[in-house]
Design a protein around this motif. Structure first.
Motif, PDB file in Angstrom:
ATOM      1  N   MET A   1       0.887  -1.222   0.075  1.00  0.00           N
ATOM      2  CA  MET A   1      -0.149  -0.008  -0.093  1.00  0.00           C
ATOM      3  C   MET A   1       0.907   1.143   0.045  1.00  0.00           C
ATOM      4  SD  MET A   1      -2.874   1.186   2.839  1.00  0.00           S
ATOM      5  CE  MET A   1      -3.785  -0.215   2.629  1.00  0.00           C
ATOM      6  N   ALA A   2       0.771   2.109  -0.928  1.00  0.00           N
ATOM      7  CA  ALA A   2       1.343   3.154  -0.928  1.00  0.00           C
ATOM      8  C   ALA A   2       0.849   4.496  -0.048  1.00  0.00           C
ATOM      9  CB  ALA A   2       1.556   3.957  -2.355  1.00  0.00           C
ATOM     10  N   SER A   3       1.487   5.423   0.462  1.00  0.00           N
ATOM     11  CA  SER A   3       1.194   6.361   1.332  1.00  0.00           C
ATOM     12  C   SER A   3       0.330   7.505   0.674  1.00  0.00           C
ATOM     13  CB  SER A   3       2.519   7.151   2.131  1.00  0.00           C
ATOM     14  OG  SER A   3       3.327   7.552   1.140  1.00  0.00           O
ATOM     15  N   ALA A   4       0.540   7.665  -0.883  1.00  0.00           N
ATOM     16  CA  ALA A   4      -0.149   8.630  -1.513  1.00  0.00           C
ATOM     17  C   ALA A   4      -0.168   8.085  -3.073  1.00  0.00           C
ATOM     18  CB  ALA A   4       0.762   9.833  -1.784  1.00  0.00           C
ATOM     19  N   LYS A   5      -1.188   8.218  -3.844  1.00  0.00           N
ATOM     20  CA  LYS A   5      -1.456   7.873  -5.228  1.00  0.00           C
ATOM     21  C   LYS A   5      -0.362   8.657  -6.061  1.00  0.00           C
ATOM     22  CE  LYS A   5      -4.859   7.284  -8.539  1.00  0.00           C
ATOM     23  NZ  LYS A   5      -6.354   7.713  -8.973  1.00  0.00           N
ATOM     24  N   GLU A   6      -0.075   9.630  -5.869  1.00  0.00           N
ATOM     25  CA  GLU A   6       1.156  10.365  -6.531  1.00  0.00           C
ATOM     26  C   GLU A   6       2.067  11.041  -5.562  1.00  0.00           C
ATOM     27  OE1 GLU A   6      -0.743  13.331  -9.165  1.00  0.00           O
ATOM     28  OE2 GLU A   6      -1.829  11.653 -10.385  1.00  0.00           O
ATOM     29  N   ILE A   7       3.298  10.944  -5.970  1.00  0.00           N
ATOM     30  CA  ILE A   7       4.472  11.566  -5.246  1.00  0.00           C
ATOM     31  C   ILE A   7       5.013  12.719  -6.135  1.00  0.00           C
ATOM     32  CG2 ILE A   7       6.488  11.289  -3.886  1.00  0.00           C
ATOM     33  CD1 ILE A   7       5.617   8.282  -3.387  1.00  0.00           C
ATOM     34  N   PRO A   8       5.025  14.021  -5.737  1.00  0.00           N
ATOM     35  CA  PRO A   8       5.549  15.022  -6.533  1.00  0.00           C
ATOM     36  C   PRO A   8       7.070  15.057  -6.668  1.00  0.00           C
ATOM     37  CG  PRO A   8       5.250  15.791  -4.335  1.00  0.00           C
ATOM     38  CD  PRO A   8       4.539  14.575  -4.258  1.00  0.00           C
ATOM     39  N   PRO A   9       7.579  15.579  -7.682  1.00  0.00           N
ATOM     40  CA  PRO A   9       9.059  15.553  -7.941  1.00  0.00           C
ATOM     41  C   PRO A   9       9.878  15.971  -6.685  1.00  0.00           C
ATOM     42  CG  PRO A   9       7.977  16.771  -9.806  1.00  0.00           C
ATOM     43  CD  PRO A   9       6.821  16.476  -8.716  1.00  0.00           C
TER      44      PRO A   9
ATOM     45  N   ILE B   1       5.835   2.715   0.984  1.00  0.00           N
ATOM     46  CA  ILE B   1       5.296   1.744   0.513  1.00  0.00           C
ATOM     47  C   ILE B   1       5.250   0.508   1.638  1.00  0.00           C
ATOM     48  CG2 ILE B   1       4.962  -0.187  -1.053  1.00  0.00           C
ATOM     49  CD1 ILE B   1       6.368   1.320  -3.136  1.00  0.00           C
ATOM     50  N   LYS B   2       3.938   0.367   2.093  1.00  0.00           N
ATOM     51  CA  LYS B   2       3.957  -0.840   3.276  1.00  0.00           C
ATOM     52  C   LYS B   2       3.500  -2.244   2.555  1.00  0.00           C
ATOM     53  CE  LYS B   2       0.962  -1.625   7.214  1.00  0.00           C
ATOM     54  NZ  LYS B   2      -0.112  -1.045   8.200  1.00  0.00           N
ATOM     55  N   ALA B   3       4.007  -2.893   3.014  1.00  0.00           N
ATOM     56  CA  ALA B   3       3.910  -4.479   2.388  1.00  0.00           C
ATOM     57  C   ALA B   3       3.576  -5.290   3.616  1.00  0.00           C
ATOM     58  CB  ALA B   3       5.090  -4.837   1.535  1.00  0.00           C
ATOM     59  N   THR B   4       2.775  -6.181   3.487  1.00  0.00           N
ATOM     60  CA  THR B   4       2.136  -7.094   4.520  1.00  0.00           C
ATOM     61  C   THR B   4       2.575  -8.592   3.879  1.00  0.00           C
ATOM     62  OG1 THR B   4       0.719  -5.656   5.517  1.00  0.00           O
ATOM     63  CG2 THR B   4       0.600  -8.050   6.078  1.00  0.00           C
TER      64      THR B   4
ATOM     65  N   THR C   1       8.225  -9.983  -5.019  1.00  0.00           N
ATOM     66  CA  THR C   1       8.525  -8.782  -5.550  1.00  0.00           C
ATOM     67  C   THR C   1       7.386  -7.931  -5.844  1.00  0.00           C
ATOM     68  OG1 THR C   1      10.011 -10.259  -6.779  1.00  0.00           O
ATOM     69  CG2 THR C   1       9.433  -8.182  -8.005  1.00  0.00           C
ATOM     70  N   ILE C   2       7.619  -6.736  -5.450  1.00  0.00           N
ATOM     71  CA  ILE C   2       6.582  -5.450  -5.631  1.00  0.00           C
ATOM     72  C   ILE C   2       7.243  -4.630  -6.912  1.00  0.00           C
ATOM     73  CG2 ILE C   2       5.776  -3.350  -4.779  1.00  0.00           C
ATOM     74  CD1 ILE C   2       6.107  -4.661  -2.056  1.00  0.00           C
ATOM     75  N   THR C   3       5.874  -4.374  -7.894  1.00  0.00           N
ATOM     76  CA  THR C   3       6.502  -3.519  -9.016  1.00  0.00           C
ATOM     77  C   THR C   3       5.853  -2.205  -8.941  1.00  0.00           C
ATOM     78  OG1 THR C   3       6.421  -5.562 -10.371  1.00  0.00           O
ATOM     79  CG2 THR C   3       6.215  -3.302 -11.584  1.00  0.00           C
ATOM     80  N   VAL C   4       6.678  -1.315  -8.847  1.00  0.00           N
ATOM     81  CA  VAL C   4       6.147   0.151  -8.710  1.00  0.00           C
ATOM     82  C   VAL C   4       6.054   0.710 -10.174  1.00  0.00           C
ATOM     83  CG1 VAL C   4       7.014   2.252  -7.594  1.00  0.00           C
ATOM     84  CG2 VAL C   4       7.409   0.292  -6.228  1.00  0.00           C
ATOM     85  N   THR C   5       5.148   1.555 -10.503  1.00  0.00           N
ATOM     86  CA  THR C   5       5.084   2.153 -11.729  1.00  0.00           C
ATOM     87  C   THR C   5       5.141   3.630 -11.456  1.00  0.00           C
ATOM     88  OG1 THR C   5       3.380   0.543 -12.415  1.00  0.00           O
ATOM     89  CG2 THR C   5       3.426   2.407 -13.769  1.00  0.00           C
ATOM     90  N   THR C   6       5.903   4.193 -12.596  1.00  0.00           N
ATOM     91  CA  THR C   6       6.206   5.860 -12.462  1.00  0.00           C
ATOM     92  C   THR C   6       5.953   6.386 -13.878  1.00  0.00           C
ATOM     93  OG1 THR C   6       8.566   5.836 -13.131  1.00  0.00           O
ATOM     94  CG2 THR C   6       7.987   5.112 -10.924  1.00  0.00           C
TER      95      THR C   6
ATOM     96  N   THR D   1       9.030   1.357 -14.556  1.00  0.00           N
ATOM     97  CA  THR D   1       8.956   0.534 -13.499  1.00  0.00           C
ATOM     98  C   THR D   1      10.126   0.357 -12.468  1.00  0.00           C
ATOM     99  OG1 THR D   1       9.280  -1.498 -14.842  1.00  0.00           O
ATOM    100  CG2 THR D   1       7.238  -0.879 -14.688  1.00  0.00           C
ATOM    101  N   ILE D   2       9.779  -0.059 -11.303  1.00  0.00           N
ATOM    102  CA  ILE D   2      10.875  -0.418 -10.022  1.00  0.00           C
ATOM    103  C   ILE D   2      10.567  -1.555  -9.770  1.00  0.00           C
ATOM    104  CG2 ILE D   2      12.179   0.511  -8.373  1.00  0.00           C
ATOM    105  CD1 ILE D   2      11.361   3.073  -9.038  1.00  0.00           C
ATOM    106  N   GLN D   3      11.369  -2.380  -9.572  1.00  0.00           N
ATOM    107  CA  GLN D   3      11.128  -3.782  -8.894  1.00  0.00           C
ATOM    108  C   GLN D   3      11.725  -3.801  -7.442  1.00  0.00           C
ATOM    109  OE1 GLN D   3       9.601  -6.535 -10.300  1.00  0.00           O
ATOM    110  NE2 GLN D   3       9.195  -5.224 -12.209  1.00  0.00           N
ATOM    111  N   LEU D   4      10.810  -3.963  -6.411  1.00  0.00           N
ATOM    112  CA  LEU D   4      11.455  -4.077  -5.023  1.00  0.00           C
ATOM    113  C   LEU D   4      11.064  -5.556  -4.545  1.00  0.00           C
ATOM    114  CD1 LEU D   4       9.559  -1.057  -3.633  1.00  0.00           C
ATOM    115  CD2 LEU D   4      11.837  -0.980  -4.411  1.00  0.00           C
TER     116      LEU D   4
END
Length: 280
Positions: free
Chosen positions: A1-9, A15-18, A31-36, A43-46
């Motif tokens: 779960m992300a703390s916000a839908k969009e993060i400004p520059p 990111i909270k993961a359970t 693996t968590i995929t983050v889309t920017t 994409t960023i793979q965590l």
């Protein structure tokens, strides 16, 4: 779960993961995929890794007895595992459907102190598929209630393969066919007296492979089938006293062309495609 839908520059986010571990222990990774909207890094793979320590669990928690002959009483043992296995006590273990014999021994079975649950099939189990759940209660502060799923099939004088089947997704106007085999379990013999389908959309044909020993049932969907899905049973009548009537469930669905809608999509729900063992 992300703390916000969009993060400004230049901004920051979290990111909270359970991780749901269930009853399994050992090393695990997700693996968590983050889309920017960064054109250079869409994409960023965590990768998250953990070593799960089991406090208390049962092994195995899924038992398949397979096919057994009527009157046989095969045994299975369930082992207690985890860091708290020596301090935790099993208070009770009961089969919900009362179709199995369940025994407890705090000192263990077969000279193994961790084999604390013994499960056996009752000798008077009816012919056919069976499924049960053993509810286990302990005094452990975190894992007070655990379940063991048990299933199998008691084979009588007649062995049926398969016990249920699917025509799958088929094209309209085509006539898919499936074959069910019935074999005598030596030294038994039997004869087929009648074979019927509960729906007229499926025709059935009886083929004698070996008189009184082996038969095949050919089930075929009619070419003029005009519905979207089908479900029914093949009902077989025999001269066998133990298995005078055998029912085999079947189901299937028409493969829709691209862009078409089904009654289910328009609001009427189609039946699920999950097989359910028929009673015998």
């Amino acid at each position: 779960m992300a703390s916000a839908k969009e993060i400004p520059p230049g901004g920051e986010g979290k990111i909270k993961a359970t991780l749901r571990t269930g009853a399994r222990g050992g090393k695990t990774s997700k693996t968590i995929t983050v889309t920017t909207n960064d054109p250079d890094q869409r994409t960023i793979q965590l990768k998250l890794e953990a070593e799960v320590q089991v406090a208390l669990a049962l092994e195995p928690y899924l038992i398949n007895f397979g096919r057994i002959k009527k009157g046989e009483t095969p045994l299975r043992y369930v082992t207690v595992i985890g860091d708290d296995k020596d301090s935790a006590k099993i208070i009770s273990a009961e089969a919900k459907e009362k179709s199995l014999k369940v025994e407890l021994n705090p000192k263990g079975f077969e000279n193994n102190k961790d084999n604390r649950i013994k499960i056996s099939v009752l000798p008077d189990m009816k012919v056919g598929q069976f499924r049960d759940v053993i509810a286990v209660t302990t005094d452990h502060k975190a894992n007070k209630n655990m379940n063991i799923s048990v299933f199998g099939e008691v084979v009588g004088d007649i062995v049926v393969t398969p016990r249920s089947f699917s025509f799958g997704f088929f094209e309209r106007g085509k006539a898919p066919e499936k074959i069910v085999t019935l074999k005598a379990n030596p030294p038994a013999t039997f004869k087929l007296l009648k074979v019927e389908s509960t729906t007229p959309d499926v025709t059935v044909e009886n083929v004698t492979v070996k008189e009184s020993a082996e038969y095949q049932i050919k089930a075929r969907v009619k070419e003029n089938f005009d519905k979207d899905y089908l479900r029914g049973n093949i009902v077989i009548t025999t001269d066998n006293k133990e298995q005078p009537k055998i029912e085999i469930m079947y189901f299937g669905r028409v493969q829709k062309a691209a862009g078409t809608t089904t009654p289910a999509q328009q609001g009427s729900a189609a039946p699920p495609m999950t097989p359910v063992p028929p009673p015998q």
